[in-house]
Scaffold this motif. Structure first.
Motif, short mmCIF file in Angstrom:
data_model
loop_
_atom_site.label_atom_id
_atom_site.label_comp_id
_atom_site.label_asym_id
_atom_site.label_seq_id
_atom_site.Cartn_x
_atom_site.Cartn_y
_atom_site.Cartn_z
N GLU A 79 36.08 28.27 82.39
CA GLU A 79 34.74 27.83 82.82
C GLU A 79 34.19 26.74 81.92
OE1 GLU A 79 32.87 28.69 85.51
OE2 GLU A 79 34.55 29.88 86.24
N ARG A 80 34.32 26.92 80.60
CA ARG A 80 33.77 25.98 79.63
C ARG A 80 34.37 24.59 79.76
NH1 ARG A 80 35.47 27.73 74.30
NH2 ARG A 80 34.34 29.60 74.88
N TYR A 81 35.67 24.52 80.00
CA TYR A 81 36.37 23.24 80.06
C TYR A 81 36.59 22.74 81.49
CZ TYR A 81 37.04 23.69 75.09
OH TYR A 81 36.82 23.81 73.74
N GLY A 82 36.07 23.45 82.47
CA GLY A 82 36.17 23.00 83.85
C GLY A 82 37.59 22.94 84.39
N LEU A 83 38.42 23.92 84.02
CA LEU A 83 39.82 23.90 84.43
C LEU A 83 39.96 24.38 85.87
CD1 LEU A 83 41.43 25.45 81.21
CD2 LEU A 83 40.87 23.05 81.70
N ASP A 115 43.14 18.13 72.46
CA ASP A 115 42.28 16.98 72.15
C ASP A 115 41.61 16.44 73.41
OD1 ASP A 115 43.05 17.21 69.51
OD2 ASP A 115 44.44 15.50 69.56
N ARG A 116 42.37 16.34 74.51
CA ARG A 116 41.81 15.84 75.77
C ARG A 116 40.68 16.74 76.25
NH1 ARG A 116 44.26 15.68 81.89
NH2 ARG A 116 44.61 17.88 81.46
N LEU A 117 40.89 18.05 76.20
CA LEU A 117 39.86 18.98 76.68
C LEU A 117 38.64 18.99 75.77
CD1 LEU A 117 42.15 21.90 77.90
CD2 LEU A 117 41.06 20.11 79.26
N TYR A 118 38.85 18.91 74.45
CA TYR A 118 37.70 18.83 73.54
C TYR A 118 36.91 17.55 73.80
CZ TYR A 118 38.60 22.83 70.47
OH TYR A 118 38.74 24.10 69.97
N GLU A 119 37.60 16.45 74.09
CA GLU A 119 36.93 15.17 74.35
C GLU A 119 36.04 15.28 75.60
OE1 GLU A 119 35.67 11.60 73.31
OE2 GLU A 119 37.15 12.72 72.15
N TRP A 120 36.48 16.07 76.58
CA TRP A 120 35.67 16.25 77.78
C TRP A 120 34.29 16.83 77.43
CZ3 TRP A 120 39.22 18.79 82.02
CH2 TRP A 120 40.19 17.87 82.42
N ARG A 122 32.61 16.33 74.77
CA ARG A 122 31.82 15.41 73.93
C ARG A 122 31.21 14.28 74.73
NH1 ARG A 122 36.68 15.81 70.41
NH2 ARG A 122 36.21 17.48 68.94
N GLY A 123 31.58 14.13 75.98
CA GLY A 123 31.07 13.03 76.81
C GLY A 123 29.74 13.38 77.44
N ASP A 124 29.45 12.73 78.56
CA ASP A 124 28.19 12.94 79.26
C ASP A 124 28.28 14.01 80.34
OD1 ASP A 124 26.67 11.04 77.82
OD2 ASP A 124 27.60 9.43 78.98
N GLY A 125 29.42 14.64 80.46
CA GLY A 125 29.61 15.69 81.45
C GLY A 125 30.57 15.25 82.54
N ARG A 126 31.20 16.24 83.15
CA ARG A 126 32.19 15.99 84.19
C ARG A 126 32.06 17.02 85.29
NH1 ARG A 126 37.33 13.42 82.79
NH2 ARG A 126 37.06 12.32 80.84
N LEU A 127 32.57 16.65 86.44
CA LEU A 127 32.72 17.56 87.56
C LEU A 127 34.18 17.47 87.97
CD1 LEU A 127 31.52 19.42 89.74
CD2 LEU A 127 31.09 17.37 91.10
N ASN A 128 34.95 18.51 87.73
CA ASN A 128 36.37 18.53 88.06
C ASN A 128 36.58 19.12 89.45
OD1 ASN A 128 36.96 17.38 85.60
ND2 ASN A 128 37.46 19.31 84.61
N ARG A 187 34.46 22.59 89.23
CA ARG A 187 34.09 23.16 87.93
C ARG A 187 33.40 22.08 87.11
NH1 ARG A 187 34.41 27.90 89.15
NH2 ARG A 187 36.34 29.03 89.25
N CYS A 188 32.37 22.47 86.39
CA CYS A 188 31.61 21.54 85.56
C CYS A 188 32.06 21.61 84.11
CB CYS A 188 30.12 21.88 85.58
SG CYS A 188 29.38 21.61 87.18
N VAL A 189 31.96 20.48 83.44
CA VAL A 189 32.11 20.42 81.98
C VAL A 189 30.78 19.89 81.49
CG1 VAL A 189 33.38 19.45 80.04
CG2 VAL A 189 34.55 19.85 82.21
N VAL A 190 30.06 20.75 80.78
CA VAL A 190 28.73 20.37 80.29
C VAL A 190 28.83 20.15 78.78
CG1 VAL A 190 26.32 21.10 80.11
CG2 VAL A 190 27.68 21.78 82.10
N PRO A 191 28.41 18.95 78.33
CA PRO A 191 28.50 18.66 76.89
C PRO A 191 27.55 19.50 76.06
CG PRO A 191 27.49 16.81 78.07
CD PRO A 191 27.87 17.84 79.08
#
Length: 191
Positions: A79-83, A115-120, A122-128, A187-191
Motif C-alpha cells: 500500500e505504501r509504495y503503490g505496488l 532505491d527506485r521505490l524509495y525515490e517514489w 520522495r517525489g510529488d506523488g504517484r498513481l500506479n 494504488r497511490c504513492v503519497v510523499p
C-alpha cells in the motif's frame, strides 16, 4: 492471455530475434534457470504476511525481512509504495532455499529496486495503474479534466503505468476522480 490476465508473448518469423531483443531491452527477460546471486526481473504475483511472490518464469518468494522497504507487513508495504499486480521488480535470486545447502540465501529485492521505490516516496506523488496502456491512462486523465494534474505517465511494464503528479495534486483525490473510469487496479504513492 494467461489464467491471471497477464500477456504471454510468442515471437516467430524472420524478425523474431530483433523483436525479442527489443522486448528484452524494454521489459526485461524471464529466463528458465535462475542462478543464485544474480539479478533478475519478476512481476508481482502475490503477497501475504510472510512476504511477496514474484513471477520470474517460476515463483520466487521474497520473505518480508528481505524486502528492505522499512517497517510493516508486506501488505502495508504494498500500500505504501503503490505496488500493483504484475509490476516488474528487480530481485536477487537466493538459490531456492534448499535445506541441505547452507550457502543458500533467501531471495531479496535488488538494491536498485529498493532505491527506485524509495525515490517514489520522495517525489510529488504517484498513481500506479495496471491492466491499462499508457494511452488509455492519458486519455482517461484528460477526459476527466486532469490534464494539468500530472507531469507525465511513466511506463513501468507492459500494462503497468505510473502517473507522476504535479506538486499541488493529491494522488488519493486523483484516484477517487478517475478510478471509476479505469477498469484497473489503482494504488497511490503519497510523499
Amino acid at each position: 492471455m494467461r489464467h491471471d490476465d497477464f500477456p504471454s508473448v510468442t515471437i516467430e518469423g524472420d524478425d523474431a530475434t530483433v523483436a525479442r531483443n527489443v522486448l528484452r531491452e524494454e521489459f526485461g527477460e524471464i529466463v528458465p534457470d535462475l542462478e543464485a546471486g544474480e539479478t533478475y526481473i519478476g512481476t508481482l504475483d502475490s503477497w501475504d504476511e510472510d512476504g511477496i511472490v514474484l513471477d520470474a518464469g517460476q515463483p520466487v518468494r521474497i520473505p518480508a525481512d528481505e524486502l528492505g522497504l522499512g517497517p510493516g507487513s508486506p501488505t502495508q508495504i504494498r500500500e505504501r509504495y503503490g505496488l500493483v499486480q504484475h509490476l516488474p521488480m528487480q530481485f536477487v535470486y537466493g538459490g531456492g532455499g534448499d535445506a541441505d545447502a547452507e550457502e543458500d540465501e533467501p531471495s531479496r529485492l535488488a538494491d536498485e529496486e529498493r532505491d527506485r521505490l524509495y525515490e517514489w516516496t520522495r517525489g510529488d506523488g504517484r498513481l500506479n495503474v495496471n491492466s491499462a496502456t499508457r494511452a488509455e491512462v492519458r486519455a482517461t486523465l484528460n477526459r476527466a479534466g486532469h490534464a494539468q494534474d500530472y507531469v507525465t505517465i511513466e511506463r513501468l511494464g507492459l500494462l503497468e503505468q505510473s502517473v507522476i503528479c504535479t506538486e499541488n495534486t493529491d494522488p488519493p483525490g486523483l484516484l477517487a476522480s478517475v478510478g471509476q473510469y479505469l477498469p484497473a487496479e489503482l494504488r497511490c504513492v503519497v510523499p
